[in-house]
Design a protein around this motif. Structure first.
Motif, mmCIF file in Angstrom:
data_model
loop_
_atom_site.group_PDB
_atom_site.id
_atom_site.type_symbol
_atom_site.label_atom_id
_atom_site.label_comp_id
_atom_site.label_asym_id
_atom_site.label_seq_id
_atom_site.Cartn_x
_atom_site.Cartn_y
_atom_site.Cartn_z
ATOM 1 N N ALA A 130 9.597 11.654 10.812
ATOM 2 C CA ALA A 130 10.808 11.601 10.003
ATOM 3 C C ALA A 130 10.251 11.519 8.344
ATOM 4 O O ALA A 130 11.731 12.559 7.819
ATOM 5 C CB ALA A 130 11.765 9.849 10.364
ATOM 6 N N CYS A 131 9.412 11.392 8.607
ATOM 7 C CA CYS A 131 9.441 10.926 6.783
ATOM 8 C C CYS A 131 9.040 12.729 6.076
ATOM 9 O O CYS A 131 9.582 13.390 5.333
ATOM 10 C CB CYS A 131 7.864 10.483 6.644
ATOM 11 S SG CYS A 131 7.878 8.579 6.392
ATOM 12 N N GLN A 132 8.699 13.629 6.905
ATOM 13 C CA GLN A 132 8.201 14.873 6.823
ATOM 14 C C GLN A 132 9.918 15.755 7.105
ATOM 15 O O GLN A 132 9.592 16.038 5.626
ATOM 16 C CB GLN A 132 7.302 15.934 7.797
ATOM 17 C CG GLN A 132 6.272 15.506 8.124
ATOM 18 C CD GLN A 132 5.027 15.824 9.370
ATOM 19 O OE1 GLN A 132 6.176 16.451 10.277
ATOM 20 N NE2 GLN A 132 3.727 15.765 9.301
ATOM 21 N N ALA A 133 10.687 15.860 7.591
ATOM 22 C CA ALA A 133 11.848 15.946 7.615
ATOM 23 C C ALA A 133 12.895 15.443 6.735
ATOM 24 O O ALA A 133 13.460 16.125 5.680
ATOM 25 C CB ALA A 133 13.015 15.744 8.930
ATOM 26 N N LEU A 134 12.195 14.079 6.004
ATOM 27 C CA LEU A 134 13.399 13.883 4.426
ATOM 28 C C LEU A 134 12.320 13.676 3.428
ATOM 29 O O LEU A 134 12.875 13.093 2.601
ATOM 30 C CB LEU A 134 13.348 12.466 5.438
ATOM 31 C CG LEU A 134 14.408 11.538 6.659
ATOM 32 C CD1 LEU A 134 14.201 10.144 6.858
ATOM 33 C CD2 LEU A 134 15.952 12.081 6.240
ATOM 34 N N LYS A 135 11.672 13.954 3.458
ATOM 35 C CA LYS A 135 10.817 14.464 2.504
ATOM 36 C C LYS A 135 10.575 12.935 1.788
ATOM 37 O O LYS A 135 10.337 12.691 0.053
ATOM 38 C CB LYS A 135 11.729 15.523 1.377
ATOM 39 C CG LYS A 135 11.765 16.783 2.009
ATOM 40 C CD LYS A 135 12.202 17.443 0.911
ATOM 41 C CE LYS A 135 12.691 19.447 1.002
ATOM 42 N NZ LYS A 135 12.128 19.908 2.310
ATOM 43 N N ILE A 136 9.838 11.939 2.662
ATOM 44 C CA ILE A 136 9.305 10.910 2.094
ATOM 45 C C ILE A 136 7.701 11.234 2.076
ATOM 46 O O ILE A 136 7.209 11.313 3.826
ATOM 47 C CB ILE A 136 10.124 10.080 3.251
ATOM 48 C CG1 ILE A 136 11.721 9.216 2.769
ATOM 49 C CG2 ILE A 136 9.684 8.501 2.847
ATOM 50 C CD1 ILE A 136 11.995 8.649 3.796
ATOM 51 N N ASN A 137 6.756 10.419 0.821
ATOM 52 C CA ASN A 137 5.806 10.559 1.592
ATOM 53 C C ASN A 137 5.314 9.616 2.596
ATOM 54 O O ASN A 137 5.660 8.567 2.207
ATOM 55 C CB ASN A 137 4.958 10.033 -0.268
ATOM 56 C CG ASN A 137 3.695 9.791 -0.129
ATOM 57 O OD1 ASN A 137 2.972 10.690 1.136
ATOM 58 N ND2 ASN A 137 3.300 9.259 -1.040
ATOM 59 N N ASP A 138 4.527 9.789 3.432
ATOM 60 C CA ASP A 138 4.478 9.241 4.608
ATOM 61 C C ASP A 138 3.291 8.151 3.953
ATOM 62 O O ASP A 138 2.834 7.359 4.929
ATOM 63 C CB ASP A 138 3.952 9.897 6.048
ATOM 64 C CG ASP A 138 3.224 10.364 5.482
ATOM 65 O OD1 ASP A 138 2.471 11.071 4.711
ATOM 66 O OD2 ASP A 138 2.362 10.819 7.213
ATOM 67 N N LYS A 139 2.742 8.026 2.917
ATOM 68 C CA LYS A 139 1.580 7.736 2.554
ATOM 69 C C LYS A 139 2.001 6.074 1.653
ATOM 70 O O LYS A 139 0.741 5.736 1.094
ATOM 71 C CB LYS A 139 0.124 8.460 2.017
ATOM 72 C CG LYS A 139 0.490 8.958 2.493
ATOM 73 C CD LYS A 139 -0.630 8.750 4.220
ATOM 74 C CE LYS A 139 -1.146 10.469 4.553
ATOM 75 N NZ LYS A 139 -1.379 9.609 6.015
ATOM 76 N N ILE A 140 3.214 5.896 1.253
ATOM 77 C CA ILE A 140 3.450 5.310 0.346
ATOM 78 C C ILE A 140 3.636 4.233 1.582
ATOM 79 O O ILE A 140 3.285 3.959 2.610
ATOM 80 C CB ILE A 140 5.099 5.457 -0.627
ATOM 81 C CG1 ILE A 140 6.369 5.594 0.656
ATOM 82 C CG2 ILE A 140 4.591 6.553 -0.942
ATOM 83 C CD1 ILE A 140 7.440 5.661 0.505
ATOM 84 N N GLU A 141 3.358 2.460 0.312
ATOM 85 C CA GLU A 141 2.991 0.764 1.249
ATOM 86 C C GLU A 141 4.612 1.226 2.425
ATOM 87 O O GLU A 141 4.447 0.323 3.576
ATOM 88 C CB GLU A 141 3.544 0.382 -0.128
ATOM 89 C CG GLU A 141 3.033 -1.238 0.826
ATOM 90 C CD GLU A 141 2.970 -2.229 -0.088
ATOM 91 O OE1 GLU A 141 3.698 -3.422 -0.621
ATOM 92 O OE2 GLU A 141 2.070 -2.559 -0.866
ATOM 93 N N ASP A 142 5.809 1.856 1.475
ATOM 94 C CA ASP A 142 6.825 1.701 2.419
ATOM 95 C C ASP A 142 6.110 2.165 3.855
ATOM 96 O O ASP A 142 7.100 0.843 4.903
ATOM 97 C CB ASP A 142 8.218 2.192 1.917
ATOM 98 C CG ASP A 142 8.698 1.227 0.590
ATOM 99 O OD1 ASP A 142 8.451 -0.200 0.410
ATOM 100 O OD2 ASP A 142 10.075 1.768 -0.237
ATOM 101 N N VAL A 143 5.888 2.806 4.114
ATOM 102 C CA VAL A 143 5.874 3.842 5.459
ATOM 103 C C VAL A 143 4.934 2.588 6.143
ATOM 104 O O VAL A 143 5.078 2.811 7.405
ATOM 105 C CB VAL A 143 5.938 5.011 5.250
ATOM 106 C CG1 VAL A 143 5.703 6.381 6.605
ATOM 107 C CG2 VAL A 143 6.615 5.768 4.613
ATOM 108 N N THR A 144 4.249 2.497 4.990
ATOM 109 C CA THR A 144 2.669 2.595 5.895
ATOM 110 C C THR A 144 3.330 0.835 6.943
ATOM 111 O O THR A 144 3.248 0.362 8.078
ATOM 112 C CB THR A 144 1.733 1.589 4.734
ATOM 113 O OG1 THR A 144 1.035 3.066 4.446
ATOM 114 C CG2 THR A 144 0.661 1.403 5.836
ATOM 115 N N LEU A 145 4.268 -0.389 5.848
ATOM 116 C CA LEU A 145 4.326 -1.398 6.573
ATOM 117 C C LEU A 145 5.871 -1.159 7.576
ATOM 118 O O LEU A 145 5.001 -1.675 8.669
ATOM 119 C CB LEU A 145 4.976 -1.964 4.890
ATOM 120 C CG LEU A 145 4.359 -2.957 4.125
ATOM 121 C CD1 LEU A 145 5.372 -3.119 2.981
ATOM 122 C CD2 LEU A 145 3.355 -3.874 4.180
ATOM 123 N N LEU A 146 6.138 -0.768 7.518
ATOM 124 C CA LEU A 146 7.234 0.214 8.776
ATOM 125 C C LEU A 146 6.130 0.149 10.212
ATOM 126 O O LEU A 146 6.568 -0.069 11.159
ATOM 127 C CB LEU A 146 7.708 1.217 8.951
ATOM 128 C CG LEU A 146 9.041 1.493 9.746
ATOM 129 C CD1 LEU A 146 10.033 0.103 9.957
ATOM 130 C CD2 LEU A 146 9.709 2.356 9.144
#
Length: 330
Positions: free
Chosen positions: A230-246
């Motif tokens: 999902a992060c790749q499709a949405l162009k969200i950096n999957d290494k940021i804290e938000d994604v790590t928390l989720l």
């Protein structure tokens, strides 16, 4: 179709019913002969039964997802209900033969569950979590609102995954109202996504089995992978804290390594998610079992609760005592 359902029959009572074969597992007895371990189902619940000395034609004929006419007797074996099979056959023309006629369904309409979950998504104010949740709900919308939450023990019915999610969201909202420090956005996002991997782990609500991915990878890791996609499709950096928390919310939601979580909860919201998940699953197992237990008796054993039996109070006696008490107050 006979209006009386499987769990309407008492112990040692015989019956003649149309039932759905929920699963059919071929095993070998001590004498070397094959038998089929069946799980039968109608809208009242599931019950196991063994078909001894099965030949190859029987194995081919009686597959999961098939409706059959069963003559048998309800028995109790080691504290659990089971069927002693007398005779079984496939349905004839004009007889009930649709699996949908026999499967349990969530007690809330699909449209109402969709609305309640979608309304909660608006309360996820963190932009990254909101976008990821929306993306995955849209990607798996059909499966998400049809899938069971488990193969057998809790919310194991059509729409069970969504119903489990709605129940957990209601608990989560009560908790966040009580404890304002909790990050409600993170908790709600975790609740909605925690079991999304079940749509890939299980085959569906009719003849529920584990898929190859389900057996070899498991729903927890599958969701973690879906968040990355999902992060790749949405162009969200999957290494940021938000994604790590989720991701941590998902990976830790079984609470303990022994229960299948790759990590134990190390966030307040992850610990809460674990307890909410466990509580809702436990209550569902208890309700399902106690709903088919006579007042004043102990239930069948519940495998998912350490094989314990639970007592169902004699509610008629209790209500009568309350009436008598109210009559003598003045």
């Amino acid at each position: 179709m006979d209006e009386k359902k499987l769990y309407d029959y008492n112990i040692d009572e015989t019956f003649d019913l149309f039932l759905l074969i929920k699963s059919a597992i071929v095993r070998v007895a001590k004498n070397g002969k094959k038998f089929i371990a069946f799980t039968f189902q109608d809208k009242s619940g599931q019950m196991d039964g063994k078909y001894w000395d099965a030949n190859e034609a029987d194995i081919e004929k009686y597959q999961g997802g098939t409706v059959v006419k069963v003559s048998g007797k309800r028995e109790l074996y080691q504290g659990n209900p089971q069927i002693r099979l007398f005779h079984m056959r496939l349905t004839n023309a004009g007889e009930p033969d649709k699996a949908e006629q026999f499967i349990e369904k969530a007690p809330i309409k699909k449209e109402d569950m969709m609305e309640e979950i979608n309304e909660t998504v608006f309360e996820i104010t963190n932009a990254n979590w909101n976008r990821i949740v929306r993306y995955l709900l849209n990607k798996y919308q059909k499966e998400y609102f049809q899938a069971p939450a488990a193969k057998r023990f809790h919310h194991a019915f059509y729409g069970g995954l969504a119903f489990h999610t709605v129940s957990m969201l209601r608990l989560a909202k009560s908790i966040t109202a009580q404890y304002e420090e909790i990050d409600h956005s993170l908790l709600y996002a975790g609740v909605i996504l925690h079991d999304l991997g079940k749509v890939m782990e299980l085959t569906g609500p009719v003849s529920t089995e584990y898929t190859l991915e389900g057996n070899l990878v498991g729903h927890i890791v599958l969701v973690d992978e879906e968040i990355t996609k999902a992060c790749q499709a949405l162009k969200i950096n999957d290494k940021i804290e938000d994604v790590t928390l989720l991701k941590h919310m998902i990976l830790a939601h079984h609470g303990k390594l022994d229960f299948g979580s790759p990590v134990v909860p190390k966030l307040r919201e992850a610990e809460i998610l674990y307890h909410i998940d466990h509580l809702d699953a436990t209550i569902n197992m208890l309700n399902n079992t106690l709903n088919r237990t006579e007042p004043g008796t102990f239930s069948e054993r519940i495998f998912g609760l350490d094989n314990r039996s639970f007592y169902k109070p004699n509610t008629n006696r209790l209500s009568n005592e309350k009436e008598e008490e109210s009559d003598t107050l003045f």
